[in-house]
Design an enzyme around this catalytic site. Structure first.
Site, PDB file in Angstrom:
ATOM      1  N   GLU A  64     -14.018  -8.059  -7.699  1.00  0.00           N
ATOM      2  CA  GLU A  64     -13.986  -9.149  -6.727  1.00  0.00           C
ATOM      3  C   GLU A  64     -14.967 -10.237  -7.168  1.00  0.00           C
ATOM      4  O   GLU A  64     -16.114  -9.940  -7.526  1.00  0.00           O
ATOM      5  CB  GLU A  64     -14.348  -8.643  -5.329  1.00  0.00           C
ATOM      6  CG  GLU A  64     -14.337  -9.712  -4.253  1.00  0.00           C
ATOM      7  CD  GLU A  64     -13.029 -10.496  -4.198  1.00  0.00           C
ATOM      8  OE1 GLU A  64     -13.105 -11.744  -4.184  1.00  0.00           O
ATOM      9  OE2 GLU A  64     -11.951  -9.874  -4.184  1.00  0.00           O
TER      10      GLU A  64
ATOM     11  N   HIS B 232       0.811  -1.215   0.000  1.00  0.00           N
ATOM     12  CA  HIS B 232       0.000   0.000   0.000  1.00  0.00           C
ATOM     13  C   HIS B 232       0.844   1.265   0.000  1.00  0.00           C
ATOM     14  O   HIS B 232       0.446   2.277  -0.587  1.00  0.00           O
ATOM     15  CB  HIS B 232      -0.964  -0.026   1.187  1.00  0.00           C
ATOM     16  CG  HIS B 232      -2.004  -1.079   1.066  1.00  0.00           C
ATOM     17  ND1 HIS B 232      -2.603  -1.687   2.152  1.00  0.00           N
ATOM     18  CD2 HIS B 232      -2.558  -1.677  -0.029  1.00  0.00           C
ATOM     19  CE1 HIS B 232      -3.482  -2.578   1.740  1.00  0.00           C
ATOM     20  NE2 HIS B 232      -3.458  -2.594   0.420  1.00  0.00           N
TER      21      HIS B 232
ATOM     22  N   HIS C  60      -8.232  -7.772  -8.033  1.00  0.00           N
ATOM     23  CA  HIS C  60      -8.659  -8.655  -6.939  1.00  0.00           C
ATOM     24  C   HIS C  60      -8.839  -7.795  -5.688  1.00  0.00           C
ATOM     25  O   HIS C  60      -7.980  -7.725  -4.825  1.00  0.00           O
ATOM     26  CB  HIS C  60      -7.630  -9.761  -6.699  1.00  0.00           C
ATOM     27  CG  HIS C  60      -7.440 -10.676  -7.884  1.00  0.00           C
ATOM     28  ND1 HIS C  60      -6.692 -10.330  -8.982  1.00  0.00           N
ATOM     29  CD2 HIS C  60      -7.906 -11.925  -8.144  1.00  0.00           C
ATOM     30  CE1 HIS C  60      -6.709 -11.324  -9.861  1.00  0.00           C
ATOM     31  NE2 HIS C  60      -7.428 -12.299  -9.380  1.00  0.00           N
TER      32      HIS C  60
ATOM     33  N   ASP D 237      -3.345  -8.595  -7.719  1.00  0.00           N
ATOM     34  CA  ASP D 237      -3.036  -9.178  -6.404  1.00  0.00           C
ATOM     35  C   ASP D 237      -3.928 -10.399  -6.177  1.00  0.00           C
ATOM     36  O   ASP D 237      -4.835 -10.377  -5.352  1.00  0.00           O
ATOM     37  CB  ASP D 237      -3.267  -8.117  -5.320  1.00  0.00           C
ATOM     38  CG  ASP D 237      -2.967  -8.629  -3.922  1.00  0.00           C
ATOM     39  OD1 ASP D 237      -2.381  -9.714  -3.798  1.00  0.00           O
ATOM     40  OD2 ASP D 237      -3.340  -7.940  -2.953  1.00  0.00           O
TER      41      ASP D 237
ATOM     42  N   ASP E 198     -14.666 -12.267 -12.398  1.00  0.00           N
ATOM     43  CA  ASP E 198     -13.326 -12.837 -12.309  1.00  0.00           C
ATOM     44  C   ASP E 198     -12.291 -11.770 -12.654  1.00  0.00           C
ATOM     45  O   ASP E 198     -12.437 -11.031 -13.640  1.00  0.00           O
ATOM     46  CB  ASP E 198     -13.219 -14.014 -13.289  1.00  0.00           C
ATOM     47  CG  ASP E 198     -11.799 -14.524 -13.417  1.00  0.00           C
ATOM     48  OD1 ASP E 198     -11.307 -15.147 -12.464  1.00  0.00           O
ATOM     49  OD2 ASP E 198     -11.180 -14.272 -14.476  1.00  0.00           O
ATOM     50  N   GLY E 199     -11.244 -11.668 -11.845  1.00  0.00           N
ATOM     51  CA  GLY E 199     -10.268 -10.609 -12.030  1.00  0.00           C
ATOM     52  C   GLY E 199      -9.541 -10.655 -13.360  1.00  0.00           C
ATOM     53  O   GLY E 199      -9.268  -9.614 -13.966  1.00  0.00           O
TER      54      GLY E 199
ATOM     55  N   SER F 119      -6.662  -2.073  -0.760  1.00  0.00           N
ATOM     56  CA  SER F 119      -6.189  -1.292  -1.899  1.00  0.00           C
ATOM     57  C   SER F 119      -7.294  -0.478  -2.575  1.00  0.00           C
ATOM     58  O   SER F 119      -7.021   0.658  -2.998  1.00  0.00           O
ATOM     59  CB  SER F 119      -5.473  -2.201  -2.906  1.00  0.00           C
ATOM     60  OG  SER F 119      -6.245  -3.332  -3.239  1.00  0.00           O
TER      61      SER F 119
END
Length: 281
Positions: free
Chosen positions: A119, A18, A41, A165, A144-145, A101
């Site tokens: 997400e 971060h 994500h 991520d 789906d990311g 994030s």
């Protein structure tokens, strides 16, 4: 999915990720044209360090809790955007809140900038969507990311950042992440891409770095923070970011930040860092 980030929120890996995310957003904000951020994500978006999950592991006590004392002035100046985002989140949600994030991004966007936090987990998406209600400019997407990554680039703004991520629950997920990022960079060659990864055994990470180097992509930076570089390969010893097209002078900033974080967060002086170009400089 079995991975639940609520158990790990605010740990040393979150702090490293971060802090550097805030630096990249700060650099993007120095030009007047709007920018776009895609968080592939997003997780819950907001965490309570007093909740059962975080209390059970106590990882935040060896992470964000150790960041309260000020650093040297030059390091403190680089930490200022992250500290500002953390303070804003706590003013809104209470002193035990920790921003994921998507919240960090939301706090550092300007009017006209926009972000998409993705997400897949149904319950986590619901929490993410609720957390982002008071955050202008950031929208939650239930998808789906990897699908979202390729569907949303290049953005209309032409400038921006992709944070990748994934949960790293499956064998070979780092290799997949590297390949997905490489594919995405073929489509949006000027975007800033940041791929976060955990480090237990360094050998798969070294292999991923070689894979990136062999891809032919330019301007690839490898940044890592270790609690114990020589720790056993069955525990989390460190974490890192592969960054494509890093903002100008991010490497110099990391050369100041990472040793300071290692000295503060690693027990018994065993910490270590990596700050190296995979390609370009």
């Amino acid at each position: 999915m079995n991975y639940r980030h609520a158990f790990h929120a605010g740990n040393f890996a979150d702090v490293m990720k971060h802090v550097l995310l805030a630096r990249m957003l700060t650099h993007l904000g120095r030009k007047p044209a709007p920018f776009f951020v895609l968080d592939t994500h997003g997780g819950l978006g907001l965490y309570d360090l007093a909740a059962d999950e975080a209390s059970r592991t106590g990882e935040w006590l060896r992470g964000v809790a150790l960041m309260e004392a000020p650093f040297a002035d030059e390091v403190e100046a680089l930490l200022a955007p992250w500290r500002a985002a953390l303070a804003a989140t706590r003013r809104r949600h209470g002193e035990t809140a920790y921003p994921g994030s998507p919240m960090i991004v939301g706090e550092l966007l300007r009017p006209g900038d926009r972000a998409l936090a993705v997400e897949l987990h149904p319950a986590d998406f619901g929490a993410l969507k609720r957390a982002l209600v008071p955050v202008p400019g950031v929208r939650a997407l239930h998808l789906d990311g990897w699908t979202a990554l390729h569907a949303n680039i290049p953005p209309k703004e032409r400038r921006g950042l992709v944070l990748v991520d994934p949960p790293y629950e499956k064998t070979g997920e780092l290799t997949r992440a590297v390949d997905e990022m490489t594919r995405a960079l073929r489509k949006w060659s000027t975007g800033v891409f940041a791929l976060w990864y955990p480090v237990k055994d360094r050998r798969p990470v070294d292999a991923a770095a070689r894979r990136l180097k062999d891809s032919g992509l330019k301007k690839l930076l490898r940044l890592e923070l270790y609690l114990d570089p020589d720790g056993p390969p069955d525990r989390l010893n460190g974490c890192g970011l592969f960054i494509a097209n890093p903002p100008w002078k991010l490497d110099e900033e990391a050369a100041l930040l990472l040793p300071a974080l290692a000295a503060r967060l690693a027990p018994d002086g065993r910490g270590g860092v990596v700050s190296a170009w995979i390609a370009g400089e």
